[in-house]
Design a protein around this motif. Structure first.
Motif, PDB file in Angstrom:
ATOM      1  N   ILE A   1     -12.145  67.184   6.853  1.00  0.00           N
ATOM      2  CA  ILE A   1     -12.486  68.415   7.097  1.00  0.00           C
ATOM      3  C   ILE A   1     -14.055  67.195   7.141  1.00  0.00           C
ATOM      4  N   ARG A   2     -14.318  67.526   9.124  1.00  0.00           N
ATOM      5  CA  ARG A   2     -14.773  66.276   9.281  1.00  0.00           C
ATOM      6  C   ARG A   2     -16.671  67.688   8.706  1.00  0.00           C
ATOM      7  N   LEU A   3     -17.052  66.385   8.350  1.00  0.00           N
ATOM      8  CA  LEU A   3     -18.965  67.126   8.437  1.00  0.00           C
ATOM      9  C   LEU A   3     -19.845  66.184   8.421  1.00  0.00           C
ATOM     10  N   PRO A   4     -20.825  66.174   9.216  1.00  0.00           N
ATOM     11  CA  PRO A   4     -22.252  64.756   9.777  1.00  0.00           C
ATOM     12  C   PRO A   4     -22.186  64.220   8.421  1.00  0.00           C
ATOM     13  N   ASP A   5     -22.632  64.939   7.301  1.00  0.00           N
ATOM     14  CA  ASP A   5     -23.463  64.202   6.383  1.00  0.00           C
ATOM     15  C   ASP A   5     -23.049  63.948   4.596  1.00  0.00           C
ATOM     16  N   GLY A   6     -23.946  63.009   3.618  1.00  0.00           N
ATOM     17  CA  GLY A   6     -23.052  63.482   2.480  1.00  0.00           C
ATOM     18  C   GLY A   6     -23.497  64.842   1.996  1.00  0.00           C
ATOM     19  N   THR A   7     -25.041  65.391   2.869  1.00  0.00           N
ATOM     20  CA  THR A   7     -25.523  66.597   2.370  1.00  0.00           C
ATOM     21  C   THR A   7     -24.227  68.003   2.419  1.00  0.00           C
ATOM     22  N   ALA A   8     -23.417  68.163   3.240  1.00  0.00           N
ATOM     23  CA  ALA A   8     -23.174  69.004   4.034  1.00  0.00           C
ATOM     24  C   ALA A   8     -21.385  69.004   3.183  1.00  0.00           C
ATOM     25  N   ALA A   9     -21.403  67.239   2.460  1.00  0.00           N
ATOM     26  CA  ALA A   9     -20.245  67.140   1.330  1.00  0.00           C
ATOM     27  C   ALA A   9     -20.042  67.557   0.715  1.00  0.00           C
ATOM     28  N   ASP A  10     -21.095  67.276  -0.180  1.00  0.00           N
ATOM     29  CA  ASP A  10     -21.684  67.526  -1.585  1.00  0.00           C
ATOM     30  C   ASP A  10     -21.389  69.149  -1.583  1.00  0.00           C
ATOM     31  N   ARG A  11     -21.998  70.252  -0.677  1.00  0.00           N
ATOM     32  CA  ARG A  11     -21.955  71.553   0.004  1.00  0.00           C
ATOM     33  C   ARG A  11     -20.783  71.876  -0.133  1.00  0.00           C
ATOM     34  N   ALA A  12     -20.021  71.324   1.018  1.00  0.00           N
ATOM     35  CA  ALA A  12     -18.401  71.822   0.393  1.00  0.00           C
ATOM     36  C   ALA A  12     -17.622  71.939  -1.085  1.00  0.00           C
ATOM     37  N   LEU A  13     -18.078  70.930  -1.502  1.00  0.00           N
ATOM     38  CA  LEU A  13     -17.593  70.375  -2.746  1.00  0.00           C
ATOM     39  C   LEU A  13     -17.741  71.629  -3.593  1.00  0.00           C
ATOM     40  N   ARG A  14     -18.608  72.166  -3.296  1.00  0.00           N
ATOM     41  CA  ARG A  14     -19.174  72.897  -4.543  1.00  0.00           C
ATOM     42  C   ARG A  14     -18.706  74.165  -4.393  1.00  0.00           C
ATOM     43  N   ASP A  15     -18.418  74.577  -3.311  1.00  0.00           N
ATOM     44  CA  ASP A  15     -17.533  75.750  -2.199  1.00  0.00           C
ATOM     45  C   ASP A  15     -16.109  75.793  -2.371  1.00  0.00           C
ATOM     46  N   ARG A  16     -15.851  74.751  -3.154  1.00  0.00           N
ATOM     47  CA  ARG A  16     -14.685  74.794  -3.477  1.00  0.00           C
ATOM     48  C   ARG A  16     -13.515  74.667  -1.979  1.00  0.00           C
ATOM     49  N   GLU A  17     -14.421  74.232  -0.645  1.00  0.00           N
ATOM     50  CA  GLU A  17     -13.612  74.286   0.290  1.00  0.00           C
ATOM     51  C   GLU A  17     -12.607  72.960   0.521  1.00  0.00           C
ATOM     52  N   ALA A  18     -13.958  71.463  -0.725  1.00  0.00           N
ATOM     53  CA  ALA A  18     -12.803  70.244  -0.869  1.00  0.00           C
ATOM     54  C   ALA A  18     -12.479  69.263  -2.096  1.00  0.00           C
ATOM     55  N   TYR A  19     -11.235  68.808  -2.434  1.00  0.00           N
ATOM     56  CA  TYR A  19     -12.218  68.020  -3.373  1.00  0.00           C
ATOM     57  C   TYR A  19     -12.629  66.818  -3.361  1.00  0.00           C
ATOM     58  N   ALA A  20     -12.916  66.346  -2.600  1.00  0.00           N
ATOM     59  CA  ALA A  20     -13.739  64.712  -2.883  1.00  0.00           C
ATOM     60  C   ALA A  20     -14.105  64.716  -1.178  1.00  0.00           C
ATOM     61  N   ALA A  21     -15.308  63.848  -1.368  1.00  0.00           N
ATOM     62  CA  ALA A  21     -15.426  63.278   0.136  1.00  0.00           C
ATOM     63  C   ALA A  21     -15.711  61.837   0.832  1.00  0.00           C
ATOM     64  N   PHE A  22     -15.242  61.822   1.446  1.00  0.00           N
ATOM     65  CA  PHE A  22     -15.491  60.298   1.926  1.00  0.00           C
ATOM     66  C   PHE A  22     -17.153  60.162   2.852  1.00  0.00           C
ATOM     67  N   VAL A  23     -17.816  60.120   1.696  1.00  0.00           N
ATOM     68  CA  VAL A  23     -19.018  60.202   2.639  1.00  0.00           C
ATOM     69  C   VAL A  23     -19.500  58.114   3.489  1.00  0.00           C
ATOM     70  N   LEU A  24     -19.571  58.294   5.017  1.00  0.00           N
ATOM     71  CA  LEU A  24     -19.979  56.362   5.106  1.00  0.00           C
ATOM     72  C   LEU A  24     -21.298  56.503   5.301  1.00  0.00           C
ATOM     73  N   GLY A  25     -21.451  55.444   4.908  1.00  0.00           N
ATOM     74  CA  GLY A  25     -23.082  55.292   5.302  1.00  0.00           C
ATOM     75  C   GLY A  25     -23.325  54.030   5.634  1.00  0.00           C
ATOM     76  N   PRO A  26     -24.826  53.069   5.799  1.00  0.00           N
ATOM     77  CA  PRO A  26     -24.843  51.684   5.842  1.00  0.00           C
ATOM     78  C   PRO A  26     -24.491  50.507   5.543  1.00  0.00           C
ATOM     79  N   ASP A  27     -23.632  51.224   4.339  1.00  0.00           N
ATOM     80  CA  ASP A  27     -23.913  50.426   2.516  1.00  0.00           C
ATOM     81  C   ASP A  27     -21.782  50.186   2.680  1.00  0.00           C
ATOM     82  N   GLY A  28     -21.766  51.513   3.432  1.00  0.00           N
ATOM     83  CA  GLY A  28     -19.907  51.698   3.821  1.00  0.00           C
ATOM     84  C   GLY A  28     -19.916  52.389   2.551  1.00  0.00           C
ATOM     85  N   ALA A  29     -18.835  52.701   2.594  1.00  0.00           N
ATOM     86  CA  ALA A  29     -18.320  54.312   2.459  1.00  0.00           C
ATOM     87  C   ALA A  29     -18.479  54.896   0.384  1.00  0.00           C
TER      88      ALA A  29
END
Length: 346
Positions: free
Chosen positions: A82-110
């Motif tokens: 599931i592609r999402l724009p940022d870490g905030t949206a990713a964490d929301r998906a985890l709390r809503d049980r839409e996914a089990y984990a998220a790879f969040v990519l930023g300037p410092d890596g994953a």
């Protein structure tokens, strides 16, 4: 008349030969059943691996495309991304049980964001996968929805469901075998559900400390699970007799328990068995309890309907079976009366 030879000994009575044959046949049948149960229980546990496991990849498009390609190359068919724009949206998906984990990519890596409360097993597997796609470099892990600190591996959560399934199955069978009245069976089922709802939180939360969440909500879920299991067994037994009790045991324990994925995740089991397990009482109960205890009810809709359906159908079968049996004497009496009248006319 030919007499039996003294050397041959007296003939074996038929009533002794028959039990011996039955005993051997029972042993053969049980061993055959064992040969089926061992792979049923051990097979899913030995083949745990991601299969279309929902995960989020969040970040800028070029970097996410590269990471998705790496995930597909490392484990084809393992992840449903599931592609999402940022870490905030990713964490929301985890709390809503839409996914089990998220790879969040930023300037410092994953960074790997997990929800170990959904499945500690999945969180551990994805932590390993993150290390593989990062070329062996350490990946920072953030647990957005952690498991209970007293049960970080989820072993207590999974083990707590086995007694609930067993006691519900036993109660349903005892109500059918020992009680013939419809109201008595219904009262037993209702009492069991209420008592499980009261005692369950006292043990799992107050005594063992294995579950967070509101005690009333957790108790309601546990009571519904207990009622669904017991009513299923009792309803099938009331309608079909002893074969119905056997069918109920198969649905609840022999098939329902190993396919429940209570200690793992449905997406880790061979398909379609992982999905099938979620439509049986134990699997639906595990998902509903996780949703209510850790995720504020997110993802609770389907398992709630499944459990309510089992409970309602089981109670209905108990009611209908007793109503049908209650009418039998009256029908028989009317037939006998008709025969007597026919005889008197003759």
């Amino acid at each position: 008349m030919t007499r039996p030879s003294a050397l041959s000994g007296p003939p074996t009575p038929t009533h002794l030969r028959r039990p011996l044959a039955v005993a051997v046949l029972l042993a053969v049948a049980v061993v055959l059943l064992q040969s089926l149960l061992v792979p049923l229980f051990a097979g899913p546990a030995a083949n745990l691996e991601p299969r279309d496991l929902p995960v989020v990849v969040a970040g800028p498009a070029p970097a996410t495309d590269r990471l998705v390609g790496q995930l597909d190359a490392a484990a084809p068919g393992a992840f449903e991304v599931i592609r999402l724009p940022d870490g905030t949206a990713a964490d929301r998906a985890l709390r809503d049980r839409e996914a089990y984990a998220a790879f969040v990519l930023g300037p410092d890596g994953a960074t790997l964001h997990t929800a170990s409360a959904a499945s500690p097993t999945v969180a551990a597997l994805l932590t390993q996968a993150a290390g593989q796609v990062s070329g062996g470099q350490p990946v920072r892990v953030v647990d957005v929805v952690p498991a209970d600190p007293d049960d970080p591996r989820g072993a207590g959560f999974a083990a707590g469901f086995l007694p609930l399934a067993l006691t519900g199955m036993v109660l349903g069978a005892l109500l059918v075998l020992l009680l013939g009245g419809r109201l008595a069976r219904l009262a037993g089922l209702a009492s069991f559900g209420l008592l499980v709802g009261v005692v369950g939180p006292l043990v799992l939360q107050g005594w063992l400390g294995l579950l967070p969440g509101d005690a009333v909500t957790v108790g309601a879920v546990l009571g519904l699970v207990g009622l669904a299991v017991a009513a299923t067994v009792a309803g099938l037994g009331a309608i079909l007799g002893r074969p119905g009790l056997g069918l109920g045991a198969v649905l609840v324990f022999l098939v329902g328990n190993p396919l429940s994925a209570v200690g793992a995740a449905p997406e880790l089991l061979p398909q379609p068995w992982g999905e099938v397990g979620q439509w049986l009482p134990v699997g639906a109960g595990g998902t509903l309890l996780r949703s209510t205890a850790f995720f504020d009810g997110a993802g609770a809709g389907t398992p709630l309907l499944v459990l309510a359906g089992y409970a309602a159908v089981g109670l209905l079968l108990v009611t209908l079976a007793r109503t049908r049996h209650a009418q039998a004497p009256a029908d028989t009496a009317s037939v006998i009366g008709a025969d007597d009248r026919a005889v008197s006319v003759m």
